[in-house]
Design a protein around this motif. Structure first.
Motif, PDB file in Angstrom:
ATOM      1  N   ALA A  71       0.838  -1.213   0.000  1.00 48.66           N
ATOM      2  CA  ALA A  71       0.000   0.000   0.000  1.00 48.66           C
ATOM      3  C   ALA A  71       0.871   1.261   0.000  1.00 48.66           C
ATOM      4  CB  ALA A  71      -0.927  -0.016   1.210  1.00 48.66           C
ATOM      5  N   ALA A  72       1.977   1.219   0.737  1.00 53.83           N
ATOM      6  CA  ALA A  72       2.879   2.384   0.785  1.00 53.83           C
ATOM      7  C   ALA A  72       3.516   2.596  -0.586  1.00 53.83           C
ATOM      8  CB  ALA A  72       3.957   2.164   1.845  1.00 53.83           C
ATOM      9  N   PHE A  73       3.887   1.489  -1.242  1.00 55.06           N
ATOM     10  CA  PHE A  73       4.456   1.589  -2.581  1.00 55.06           C
ATOM     11  C   PHE A  73       3.450   2.220  -3.551  1.00 55.06           C
ATOM     12  CE2 PHE A  73       4.777  -0.318  -6.845  1.00 55.06           C
ATOM     13  CZ  PHE A  73       6.021   0.179  -7.228  1.00 55.06           C
ATOM     14  N   ARG A  74       2.192   1.802  -3.473  1.00 55.78           N
ATOM     15  CA  ARG A  74       1.152   2.341  -4.375  1.00 55.78           C
ATOM     16  C   ARG A  74       0.948   3.838  -4.143  1.00 55.78           C
ATOM     17  NH1 ARG A  74       1.747  -1.233  -8.104  1.00 55.78           N
ATOM     18  NH2 ARG A  74       1.395  -3.343  -7.377  1.00 55.78           N
ATOM     19  N   GLU A  75       1.094   4.248  -2.905  1.00 54.03           N
ATOM     20  CA  GLU A  75       0.956   5.669  -2.571  1.00 54.03           C
ATOM     21  C   GLU A  75       2.088   6.473  -3.228  1.00 54.03           C
ATOM     22  OE1 GLU A  75      -1.791   6.628  -0.985  1.00 54.03           O
ATOM     23  OE2 GLU A  75      -1.037   8.635  -1.461  1.00 54.03           O
TER      24      GLU A  75
END
Ligand code: S3P
Length: 188
Positions: free
Chosen positions: A69-73
């Motif tokens: 999720a952090a990567f997608r952000e």
């Protein structure tokens, strides 16, 4: 209105300054993107490399330490910045267009070309690499099949869909350039 007139009207409204390559891992986005950028004398930008440079970590480390999720952000942040660019060939991470806002944003300034390949071809191209966290699985071919099926509807929203299974990188790059020139000619 004829179909090509509708297409033309849409492109005129969009202002195609850049070219974005989307598609699954192992479809050749980065290699083709570099060839296309060289040929058009455009800047080449790979969203994954920008993320790694800013984070000071590899994609694999970001997934391990911060989660997907952090990567997608981080991906979303880069996409938003790209709207100001001109004469840039953008190679994107395979999961980026799954967020519809990302694809919509790219389409405001870029011709979006999706490079497609069969699961078997993708497996052949990626199975010796370990830097893709989503494919570090006991059954990578199965994972490729299921992810590709899931993402197919998003990839198919590109302006141009190009099968790379039986084409050399240079040939794919040539086709991409052809499509880009057509789109730009429509704008004039
Ligand atoms: C991903 C693809 C990778 C990278 C990350 C996640 C995906 O990029 O962004 O490992 O979700 O398909 P490439 O498509 O350049 O391998």
């Amino acid at each position: 209105m004829a179909r090509n007139q509708v297409f033309n009207a849409v492109l005129v409204a969009r202002q195609i300054h850049n070219l974005a390559l989307i598609g699954f891992m192992g479809t050749g986005k980065s290699s083709v993107g570099r060839l296309v950028a060289d040929s058009l004398h455009f800047t080449f930008l790979d969203t994954d490399r920008v993320i790694e440079a800013r984070a000071g970590k590899t994609i694999r480390e970001i997934f391990e330490q911060q989660g997907e999720a952090a990567f997608r952000e981080l991906e979303r942040g880069i996409v938003a910045e790209l709207a100001h660019r001109k004469k840039t060939v953008i190679s994107t991470g395979g999961g980026l267009p799954v967020d519809e806002a990302n694809l919509a944003s790219l389409k405001t300034h870029a011709l979006v070309v999706c490079l497609w390949a069969s699961p078997e071809k993708i497996f052949e191209r990626v199975h010796n690499h370990s830097h893709r966290p989503l494919l570090n699985e006991p059954e990578p071919l199965e994972k490729i099949r299921s992810l590709l099926a899931e993402r197919g509807p998003y990839y198919r929203r590109a302006d141009v869909l190009m099968n790379t299974d039986f084409r050399a990188l240079r040939e794919v790059a040539g086709q991409v350039i052809h499509q880009f020139r057509l789109a730009q000619a429509v704008q004039r």
